[in-house]
Design a protein around this motif. Structure first.
Motif, PDB file in Angstrom:
ATOM      1  N   LYS A  30       1.137  -1.601  -0.008  1.00 44.58           N
ATOM      2  CA  LYS A  30      -0.218   0.590   0.028  1.00 44.58           C
ATOM      3  C   LYS A  30       1.502   1.106  -0.178  1.00 44.58           C
ATOM      4  CE  LYS A  30      -3.780   2.278   3.086  1.00 44.58           C
ATOM      5  NZ  LYS A  30      -4.652   2.534   3.875  1.00 44.58           N
ATOM      6  N   GLU A  31       1.581   1.214   0.914  1.00 47.06           N
ATOM      7  CA  GLU A  31       2.795   2.609   0.954  1.00 47.06           C
ATOM      8  C   GLU A  31       3.233   2.535  -0.153  1.00 47.06           C
ATOM      9  OE1 GLU A  31       2.454   4.681   3.072  1.00 47.06           O
ATOM     10  OE2 GLU A  31       1.217   3.381   3.982  1.00 47.06           O
ATOM     11  N   ALA A  32       4.392   1.149  -1.426  1.00 47.18           N
ATOM     12  CA  ALA A  32       4.914   1.638  -2.679  1.00 47.18           C
ATOM     13  C   ALA A  32       3.747   2.316  -3.421  1.00 47.18           C
ATOM     14  CB  ALA A  32       5.732  -0.158  -2.836  1.00 47.18           C
ATOM     15  N   ALA A  33       2.593   1.511  -3.709  1.00 47.58           N
ATOM     16  CA  ALA A  33       1.901   2.341  -4.288  1.00 47.58           C
ATOM     17  C   ALA A  33       1.177   3.952  -3.554  1.00 47.58           C
ATOM     18  CB  ALA A  33       0.669   1.712  -4.604  1.00 47.58           C
ATOM     19  N   PHE A  34       1.035   4.135  -3.299  1.00 49.36           N
ATOM     20  CA  PHE A  34       0.868   5.222  -2.782  1.00 49.36           C
ATOM     21  C   PHE A  34       1.999   6.986  -2.863  1.00 49.36           C
ATOM     22  CE2 PHE A  34       1.319   9.789  -0.259  1.00 49.36           C
ATOM     23  CZ  PHE A  34       0.272   9.682   0.175  1.00 49.36           C
ATOM     24  N   GLU A  35       3.237   5.840  -2.986  1.00 48.16           N
ATOM     25  CA  GLU A  35       4.793   6.829  -3.577  1.00 48.16           C
ATOM     26  C   GLU A  35       4.921   7.112  -5.359  1.00 48.16           C
ATOM     27  OE1 GLU A  35       8.458   5.381  -1.946  1.00 48.16           O
ATOM     28  OE2 GLU A  35       7.569   5.365   0.209  1.00 48.16           O
ATOM     29  N   ARG A  36       4.572   5.679  -5.917  1.00 50.26           N
ATOM     30  CA  ARG A  36       4.351   5.655  -6.786  1.00 50.26           C
ATOM     31  C   ARG A  36       3.116   6.363  -7.336  1.00 50.26           C
ATOM     32  NH1 ARG A  36       3.891   0.088  -6.984  1.00 50.26           N
ATOM     33  NH2 ARG A  36       1.340   0.247  -6.690  1.00 50.26           N
ATOM     34  N   VAL A  37       2.012   6.289  -7.370  1.00 50.47           N
ATOM     35  CA  VAL A  37       1.320   7.423  -7.498  1.00 50.47           C
ATOM     36  C   VAL A  37       1.236   8.807  -7.387  1.00 50.47           C
ATOM     37  CG1 VAL A  37      -0.471   5.828  -8.297  1.00 50.47           C
ATOM     38  CG2 VAL A  37      -0.698   6.570  -6.244  1.00 50.47           C
ATOM     39  N   SER A  38       1.977   8.694  -6.465  1.00 51.63           N
ATOM     40  CA  SER A  38       2.720  10.658  -5.763  1.00 51.63           C
ATOM     41  C   SER A  38       3.384  11.255  -7.098  1.00 51.63           C
ATOM     42  CB  SER A  38       2.878  10.220  -4.767  1.00 51.63           C
ATOM     43  OG  SER A  38       1.419  10.237  -3.494  1.00 51.63           O
ATOM     44  N   ASP A  39       4.097  10.031  -7.330  1.00 54.73           N
ATOM     45  CA  ASP A  39       5.629  10.707  -8.076  1.00 54.73           C
ATOM     46  C   ASP A  39       4.649  11.342  -9.689  1.00 54.73           C
ATOM     47  OD1 ASP A  39       7.204  10.217  -6.177  1.00 54.73           O
ATOM     48  OD2 ASP A  39       8.198   8.146  -6.902  1.00 54.73           O
ATOM     49  N   ASN A  40       4.055  10.683  -9.671  1.00 51.77           N
ATOM     50  CA  ASN A  40       2.609  11.027 -10.977  1.00 51.77           C
ATOM     51  C   ASN A  40       1.885  10.728 -10.994  1.00 51.77           C
ATOM     52  OD1 ASN A  40       2.219  11.643 -13.762  1.00 51.77           O
ATOM     53  ND2 ASN A  40       2.847  10.079 -14.750  1.00 51.77           N
ATOM     54  N   ILE A  41       0.779  12.090 -10.061  1.00 50.63           N
ATOM     55  CA  ILE A  41      -0.308  11.834 -10.032  1.00 50.63           C
ATOM     56  C   ILE A  41      -0.986  12.063 -11.371  1.00 50.63           C
ATOM     57  CG2 ILE A  41      -2.525  12.923  -8.821  1.00 50.63           C
ATOM     58  CD1 ILE A  41      -0.053  14.152  -6.488  1.00 50.63           C
ATOM     59  N   CYS A  42      -0.941  12.846 -12.472  1.00 52.32           N
ATOM     60  CA  CYS A  42      -2.066  13.266 -13.500  1.00 52.32           C
ATOM     61  C   CYS A  42      -1.083  11.729 -14.563  1.00 52.32           C
ATOM     62  CB  CYS A  42      -1.609  13.867 -13.880  1.00 52.32           C
ATOM     63  SG  CYS A  42      -2.411  15.351 -13.385  1.00 52.32           S
ATOM     64  N   GLY A  43      -0.673  10.898 -14.332  1.00 49.50           N
ATOM     65  CA  GLY A  43      -0.237  10.537 -15.325  1.00 49.50           C
ATOM     66  C   GLY A  43      -1.041   9.025 -14.412  1.00 49.50           C
ATOM     67  N   ALA A  44      -1.136   8.474 -12.820  1.00 43.36           N
ATOM     68  CA  ALA A  44      -1.873   7.829 -12.491  1.00 43.36           C
ATOM     69  C   ALA A  44      -3.228   7.883 -12.289  1.00 43.36           C
ATOM     70  CB  ALA A  44      -1.049   7.130 -10.973  1.00 43.36           C
ATOM     71  N   LEU A  45      -4.099   9.116 -12.450  1.00 48.23           N
ATOM     72  CA  LEU A  45      -5.592   8.927 -12.753  1.00 48.23           C
ATOM     73  C   LEU A  45      -5.944   9.189 -14.129  1.00 48.23           C
ATOM     74  CD1 LEU A  45      -5.592  12.772 -11.306  1.00 48.23           C
ATOM     75  CD2 LEU A  45      -6.891  10.186 -10.034  1.00 48.23           C
ATOM     76  N   TYR A  46      -5.538   9.527 -15.026  1.00 44.00           N
ATOM     77  CA  TYR A  46      -5.155   9.529 -16.713  1.00 44.00           C
ATOM     78  C   TYR A  46      -4.662   9.315 -17.317  1.00 44.00           C
ATOM     79  CZ  TYR A  46      -7.643  14.275 -14.430  1.00 44.00           C
ATOM     80  OH  TYR A  46      -8.445  14.745 -13.520  1.00 44.00           O
ATOM     81  N   GLY A  47      -3.542   8.134 -16.460  1.00 44.89           N
ATOM     82  CA  GLY A  47      -3.428   6.949 -17.954  1.00 44.89           C
ATOM     83  C   GLY A  47      -3.577   7.360 -19.394  1.00 44.89           C
TER      84      GLY A  47
END
Length: 260
Positions: A74-91
């Motif tokens: 869970k923490e690894a995923a949080f760091e992963r998406v936080s590094d590129n929020i828009c990329g994670a949101l909109y792909g």
């Protein structure tokens, strides 16, 4: 039945019908667009909309070895998406200054999601040059929700996400291995491949990313949306949705993505 009782029942029926309409057609409710800037993540703002189906903590039992492993992921995923929020949101959505992206978070057994998802799909079909939607699975309502989410993401590996998503949103049945087998057959999806992909690392990672995004934006249930840089918790009317889309286009929705 005498006329007095009949009149009372008709009155009660009208009251309940009106209440149901207000819950299922949020555009009938008085609304005002008030946005509150978020401290984190920076560049985003929040609009609190209507009804939400609440969830529960997917990471209960954290004192067990398995729970500790889940927390680490869970923490690894949080760091992963936080590094590129828009990329994670909109792909990989095709966007532009005029074409505003939306990220929709839903659960197949959330009644408000079923209403809102249908309306979002209709909007994207009627406004293809103005909006684009990235669909995120956020199964918060139990084992059937989780099973359905995995099946939809597995179907995506065979190019059948949209058809699976639509059927799961409409069905009155709870997801089960037997139901998913029949659904795969109906939609021409390879069942063995579907079952294998449901437990694949790629599907697990996609679910973890969506869950981490929900944590980033403090979503407490479904449906939830991010429209450009506006975060929406709860069901939202078409009128308010279009108002936010117009505002995002006017102000430059990608400002948060540049600063994120």
């Amino acid at each position: 039945m005498d006329s007095k009782k009949r009149s009372t029942l008709l009155t009660l029926g009208a009251i309940f019908a009106g209440y149901a309409a207000l819950r299922t057609i949020p555009s009938l409710l008085p609304e005002k667009l008030e946005l509150e800037p978020l401290e984190n993540p920076t560049g985003f703002r929040k609009y609190v909309a209507g009804d939400t189906s609440g969830g529960f903590d997917l990471f209960v039992g954290l004192d067990t070895p398995e729970g500790a492993e889940i927390v680490a992921r869970k923490e690894a995923a949080f760091e992963r998406v936080s590094d590129n929020i828009c990329g994670a949101l909109y792909g990989d959505l095709e966007t532009s200054a005029a074409r505003v992206p939306m990220a929709s978070f839903s659960d197949y057994y959330c009644p408000y999601c079923r209403v809102q998802t249908k309306r979002l799909a209709e909007m994207t079909n009627s406004m293809p040059n103005e909006v684009a939607v990235a669909w995120h699975e956020l199964p918060l309502l139990g084992d059937s929700s989780n099973l359905a989410a995995k099946a939809a993401l597995a179907a995506k590996r065979q190019g059948a996400y949209v058809s699976f998503h639509e059927r799961l949103m409409k069905t009155p049945f709870q997801a089960s291995p037997e139901y998913l087998s029949r659904l795969a057959g109906d939609l021409g999806v390879d069942e063995d491949q579907l079952v294998s992909d449901m437990e694949s690392a790629e599907v697990v990672r996609e679910l973890e990313n969506s869950s981490a995004l929900a944590r980033v934006f403090s979503f407490v249930g479904t449906p939830a949306l991010v429209i450009g840089r506006t975060v929406v918790q709860g069901q939202i009317s078409d009128r308010m949705l279009r108002e936010i889309i117009d505002l995002e286009r006017e102000e430059g929705w990608d400002a948060a993505c540049i600063s994120a």
